[in-house]
Design a protein around this motif. Structure first.
Motif: not given
Length: 186
Positions: A53-61, A81-88, A129-138
């Protein structure tokens, strides 16, 4: 013929290594798969996806992403988890549970590049990783092959009128997901 000091040589080596590492990160995460680029994680067919849902990340996501990975029999004990620094800031200011001091990201900078943890999983920051996107994985399911390391050659004819030469640096590598379902884009 001039010789450089060990400090300058170490600086140049570090600069070259960091430059190539940055390009590798960008390619491995978001490479287009065409024109000499590797196929990055985000462009690989078959990876899981959960809308944030954009920049409004939730724990549920993030919990949904873990569930998606678990449903595909991914080893949930080895996720990263890999995040964009602007989303910290979003991850630190968003809470897991309403009306509690329970940030999604527990900040703690580590020497190995970690910026903290999320539910015990290590979190890394990368501009690939572009802003407002995240990668979670093995990431054990990511194969990286390199041929010859970094090759450096001198180009004596760069500007032969001024007796200036240049250095060319080349690195050959490829990467790919062994199991695309081991990754989830959030």
């Amino acid at each position: 013929r001039q010789q450089s000091t060990p400090d300058v040589e170490a600086y140049v080596r570090r600069l070259l290594a960091n430059t190539f590492a940055k390009v590798m990160d960008e390619q491995i995460i978001a490479g287009s798969g065409s024109g000499g680029n590797v196929q990055g994680i985000l462009g690989t067919s078959g990876i899981n996806a959960v809308s944030n849902g954009g920049s409004e990340v939730t724990f549920a996501n993030f919990l949904s992403a873990i569930s998606e990975l678990g449903a595909d029999a991914v080893d949930l004990s080895n996720l990263k988890l890999i995040v964009n620094p602007s989303n910290i800031d979003n991850l630190v200011s968003s809470v897991k549970y309403t009306s509690t001091a329970s940030p999604i990201l527990e900040m703690k900078a580590e020497a190995d590049g970690r910026v903290g943890t999320f539910n015990g999983y290590p979190v890394f920051a990368s501009n690939a990783v572009t802003a407002d996107n995240y990668i979670l994985g093995d990431f054990r399911e990511l194969a990286i092959a390199s041929w010859g390391g970094i090759e450096i050659s001198k180009n004596d004819f760069y500007d032969d009128r001024r007796f200036i030469s240049s250095l060319n640096a080349i690195m050959s590598f490829d990467s790919g997901l062994l199991e695309p379902k081991a990754m989830c884009k959030i």
